[in-house]
Design a protein around this motif. Structure first.
Motif, mmCIF file in Angstrom:
data_model
loop_
_atom_site.group_PDB
_atom_site.id
_atom_site.type_symbol
_atom_site.label_atom_id
_atom_site.label_comp_id
_atom_site.label_asym_id
_atom_site.label_seq_id
_atom_site.Cartn_x
_atom_site.Cartn_y
_atom_site.Cartn_z
ATOM 1 N N TYR A 119 -9.636 27.896 -6.184
ATOM 2 C CA TYR A 119 -9.310 27.451 -4.840
ATOM 3 C C TYR A 119 -10.050 26.161 -4.522
ATOM 4 C CZ TYR A 119 -7.017 31.886 -4.341
ATOM 5 O OH TYR A 119 -6.163 32.936 -4.515
ATOM 6 N N THR A 162 -3.186 29.958 1.874
ATOM 7 C CA THR A 162 -3.336 29.270 0.596
ATOM 8 C C THR A 162 -2.044 28.508 0.345
ATOM 9 O OG1 THR A 162 -2.561 31.184 -0.686
ATOM 10 C CG2 THR A 162 -4.938 30.948 -0.409
ATOM 11 N N GLY A 207 -5.713 29.276 -10.188
ATOM 12 C CA GLY A 207 -6.690 30.319 -9.929
ATOM 13 C C GLY A 207 -7.994 29.833 -9.328
ATOM 14 N N ASN A 231 -4.372 26.583 -4.341
ATOM 15 C CA ASN A 231 -4.623 27.393 -5.526
ATOM 16 C C ASN A 231 -4.281 26.539 -6.748
ATOM 17 O OD1 ASN A 231 -4.795 29.255 -7.553
ATOM 18 N ND2 ASN A 231 -3.479 30.773 -6.573
ATOM 19 N N ASP A 246 0.375 26.542 -2.457
ATOM 20 C CA ASP A 246 0.737 26.430 -3.884
ATOM 21 C C ASP A 246 1.640 25.250 -4.121
ATOM 22 O OD1 ASP A 246 -0.599 28.884 -4.637
ATOM 23 O OD2 ASP A 246 1.069 29.947 -3.704
#
Length: 156
Positions: free
Chosen positions: A100, A154, A98, A95, A156
Motif C-alpha cells: 500500500y 484503496t 500488495g 495497492n 487499484d
C-alpha cells in the motif's frame, strides 16, 4: 494527540468508532448531489464544485445488460480537496502488488445511477467525467476505488 479541557466533567474523550463512522456518513449525505436525467439523450450535469459529467445516449444498463429506458437518478459526490478526502474518509492509498502506497491525487468522484431503486451499470465508453483543476497533471492515471468493510478506501 492530547488536549486539555477546562471545566466540569473533564477527562478523556471516548468517541467511538461508530460515532466517527456516523459523522463521516453524515458528511457524505450532506454533500451528495442528486440529478435526474433522461436515458435516451446526450446530457451534461455539473456538480456544485465544477465536476462535469457528460452522458451519451443509452449510457446505462440494467443488471442483465439490457438498455435502460426513461428517467435515471444520479448521485454525485465530488472529493476534490485534501479536506474533502479527510471529511469523507476517502484517502488515496493505492495497492501496488500488495504494497500500500500513498497516491498523489487530483480528486475523486463518486457517481451512482439508479432506476426504481435498482442500481444500474454504466455502458463502456458512455460517460466522461471532467474534474476541475487549476494545474492539471496529465501524467496522472485513473484508478478504481474500493471501500473495505472497515470503511477504508484503496485504489487499484
Amino acid at each position: 494527540m492530547a488536549a486539555c479541557h477546562k471545566g466540569e466533567g473533564g477527562g478523556p474523550n471516548t468517541a467511538s468508532r461508530e460515532g466517527l463512522r456516523d459523522l463521516i456518513e453524515q458528511n457524505i449525505n450532506d454533500d451528495m448531489q442528486s440529478f435526474t436525467v433522461n436515458s435516451f439523450s446526450a446530457q451534461q450535469i455539473t456538480g456544485n464544485h465544477g465536476t462535469q459529467v457528460l452522458l451519451q445516449p443509452n449510457a446505462f444498463r440494467h443488471g442483465n445488460g439490457s438498455p435502460v429506458t426513461g428517467a435515471v437518478q444520479l448521485q454525485l459526490l465530488e472529493v476534490l480537496t485534501m479536506a474533502d478526502m479527510i471529511r469523507f474518509n476517502k484517502q488515496t492509498v493505492g495497492n501496488d502488488a500488495g504494497v500500500y502506497r500513498l497516491l498523489r491525487s487530483g480528486g475523486a468522484v463518486y457517481l451512482n445511477a439508479t432506476q426504481g431503486g435498482a442500481t444500474l451499470r454504466i455502458a463502456p465508453g458512455s460517460v466522461t467525467i471532467r474534474v476541475p483543476a487549476a494545474n492539471p497533471d496529465f501524467n496522472m492515471e485513473l484508478f478504481a476505488g474500493r471501500e473495505t468493510p472497515e470503511g477504508l478506501m484503496t485504489w487499484d
